[in-house]
Design a protein around this motif. Sequence first.
Motif, PDB file in Angstrom:
ATOM      1  N   CYS A 104      -4.427  -7.499  -2.649  1.00  0.00           N
ATOM      2  CA  CYS A 104      -4.997  -6.761  -3.769  1.00  0.00           C
ATOM      3  C   CYS A 104      -4.073  -5.721  -4.366  1.00  0.00           C
ATOM      4  N   GLY A 137      -9.424  -7.663   3.308  1.00  0.00           N
ATOM      5  CA  GLY A 137     -10.384  -6.943   4.142  1.00  0.00           C
ATOM      6  C   GLY A 137      -9.852  -5.601   4.622  1.00  0.00           C
ATOM      7  N   SER A 138      -8.540  -5.433   4.539  1.00  0.00           N
ATOM      8  CA  SER A 138      -7.909  -4.150   4.848  1.00  0.00           C
ATOM      9  C   SER A 138      -8.395  -3.586   6.185  1.00  0.00           C
ATOM     10  N   PHE A 139      -8.681  -2.289   6.237  1.00  0.00           N
ATOM     11  CA  PHE A 139      -9.016  -1.656   7.521  1.00  0.00           C
ATOM     12  C   PHE A 139     -10.365  -2.106   8.078  1.00  0.00           C
ATOM     13  N   LEU A 140     -11.199  -2.733   7.245  1.00  0.00           N
ATOM     14  CA  LEU A 140     -12.501  -3.182   7.764  1.00  0.00           C
ATOM     15  C   LEU A 140     -12.314  -4.211   8.882  1.00  0.00           C
ATOM     16  N   SER A 141     -11.141  -4.831   8.920  1.00  0.00           N
ATOM     17  CA  SER A 141     -10.840  -5.779   9.985  1.00  0.00           C
ATOM     18  C   SER A 141     -11.003  -5.134  11.359  1.00  0.00           C
ATOM     19  N   ALA A 142     -10.696  -3.858  11.469  1.00  0.00           N
ATOM     20  CA  ALA A 142     -10.799  -3.170  12.755  1.00  0.00           C
ATOM     21  C   ALA A 142     -12.229  -2.735  13.054  1.00  0.00           C
ATOM     22  N   VAL A 143     -13.020  -2.454  12.022  1.00  0.00           N
ATOM     23  CA  VAL A 143     -14.347  -1.869  12.258  1.00  0.00           C
ATOM     24  C   VAL A 143     -15.482  -2.860  12.003  1.00  0.00           C
ATOM     25  N   ARG A 144     -15.331  -3.696  10.988  1.00  0.00           N
ATOM     26  CA  ARG A 144     -16.386  -4.652  10.659  1.00  0.00           C
ATOM     27  C   ARG A 144     -15.797  -6.065  10.633  1.00  0.00           C
ATOM     28  N   LEU A 193      -1.475  -9.981   8.982  1.00  0.00           N
ATOM     29  CA  LEU A 193      -2.180  -9.814  10.250  1.00  0.00           C
ATOM     30  C   LEU A 193      -3.658 -10.194  10.123  1.00  0.00           C
ATOM     31  N   ARG A 202       0.828  -1.205   0.000  1.00  0.00           N
ATOM     32  CA  ARG A 202       0.000   0.000   0.000  1.00  0.00           C
ATOM     33  C   ARG A 202       0.867   1.263   0.000  1.00  0.00           C
ATOM     34  N   CYS A 207      -8.798  -9.614  -1.856  1.00  0.00           N
ATOM     35  CA  CYS A 207      -8.499  -8.637  -0.803  1.00  0.00           C
ATOM     36  C   CYS A 207      -8.700  -9.239   0.580  1.00  0.00           C
TER      37      CYS A 207
END
Lengths: 196, 293
Positions: free
Chosen positions: B154, B194-201, B233, B84, B192
Motif C-alpha cells: 500500500c 495487513g501491516s502490524f495487524l499480523s501480530a495482533v489480529r 513477511l 514505510r 494492503c
Amino acid sequence: MSQPQSPTKTSEVVIISEVDRYFAREVNRRSHTDLNRCYQCRSCGNGCPFVESMDYPPYGVIRLVQYGLRQKALECATIWICVSCHTCSSQCPNAIDIAAIMDTLRSLALEERAAIAAPDILAFHLEVLRSIERYGRTHKLGIMLRHKLLTGQWFKDVDVGLRMLSRRKLDLMPSRVKAVNEINRLFLPYWRVKPR
Amino acid sequence: MNSPESLEFSYFPGCSIATTAMESNYSLMQSCHILGIHLQELEDWNCCGSSSAYSLDPELGFNLSARNLSLAPPDRPLLVMCPRCLHHLRHTHLDMQQDPHIRRAQERRWGRPIPPDLEIIHFLEALVRFGLGNLKKGAARSLNGLKFVPYYGCTLFRPPALQRQKYYQAEMENILAALEGKPVHGAYNYRCCGSFLSAVRPETVTSLVNEIIGSAVAAGADCLVTSCAMCQLNLEVRCTATRKLPIFHFSEILALALGAKDYEDWFTRHLVDPRPLLEDLGLIGPPLLPRVP
C-alpha cells in the motif's frame, strides 16, 4: 461483503444540545484535512481491506465526527483497526486524508482516556514504543514475547514464531542506536503517565 | 547521471531490513556492489517511528524521523529501502521544507543541521537513474520468463500526504521485464498486506493474505516480487492457502539476475522455499546438500 452498521440507526436520536459542536473543527485542525468535504459516498468503505473487522466503516466514523458524537468516535474499534494503508484516501473523490483523521482520533482517545475498543492493539503499539525507547530500534522477538506475556496468549501463533526462529528471522539480541539518550528524551509525552 | 560521483548514496536500511529481512539487505548490497552503486549506511540511524509511534503519537514519530534526517550528509541523496520508512522520512522532510521554523526547531533539538534540499529516494529510483540499458548490460543471466506479480503493497502507492511527490508505480515490472522476467497483471498489486495487524489480529490478516495470493495464482503467476520487507513477511507467514507461492524481495531477484552467488544464504531464510521454482527455470543450480523440509 458484510459491511458494519451505519453510524446512527434510524431509531437513534441525536440530541443537538448534547453534541460537541467544535469536534469536527478540532479534528480538521489536528489532521490537516477537511472532513466536511465528505458527502457520504461510501467509496472508502468499499475499498477498505479491513472493513469487516471494524465496528463502523470509515465513512461512519467521519459521520460521527460530523455529528459531533465525540465519545462514540473516540471509543470505536475502527480507529484502532485502521493501519493507515491509505486505500480509502486513494479512492476518496474529495481527497480526504482519512488515515490522518484516524490518527487524530486515536491520539484524542489516549489523551482523554476514552475507553479503548481494542486494548490488544494498543498493548502491541506500546510494546513497539518500549522497544524503540530502549534500543532506538525495534526488536521483534522482544516485542512478541512481551506482548504474549501481557496478553497471556502464550499459545496463540506459537507455530509461526517457531518457524520464524528456525529461519533466523528473529534475532535474539536487539540492534541498538549508540546515542540512545537522544532517543530516550523523546519519550516523555504526558499520556504515558498511568491513568487514574 | 553518467558520472561515477552521482552513484553515491547514504543508505537508511530500517529495522526490518536490518534484522528480520536481512536477506533483502544482503541481496541489495550484492546488487549495488555489482552495479557500482556506493551505499554508505547512515551513521547511528534509529527507527523511523514505525506504524506504532505514528498511531499513538504522531509528534513522537515526527521527532524520530527528524533525528535520522539530522544524521544525513547533505551532499548525497538518502536512499531508503523500506516503503514505510521512506514515507515517514519524506513526509517529515516535506513538513520541514514547507515550514523552516519546524526545521530549525529540530536542528536545535538535535544540535545538527538538517539539509533542507536533501533528496530522499527509493532504491527503485536509483535504478531508474542508473538506466535500464546499463542494467541490461550488467545482467549476468536472463530471468527466463519468470512469471511474477509486482506486488507494491500500500505505501508506495501514492499516500495522500505525498500526493504531489514522486511515486513508484510500474518501476518494478519495468526493471524486471528488462531483465527478461514476465510481469503478470490482474492480481491485487496494491492491496494492503495487513501491516502490524499480523501480530495482533492474525485471523484478519490471514484472509487478506489468502486473497492476495489467490489473485496471484488466478492470474497465472509463479511468484510475487515485493518492494516491502513487511509485506514479504506477512505474505509468507499468514498464508494458509493450499497453493503457496514464493515471495521474493525485489532486491533478491535483481541480485540473482546480476549474477550474485550467495543466494543460498538468502533463500534459506524464506518460509516458502523458492529454490524449486528457480531450479526449474534454470536460474540457480541444483542443491549442494539435501534440503530439510
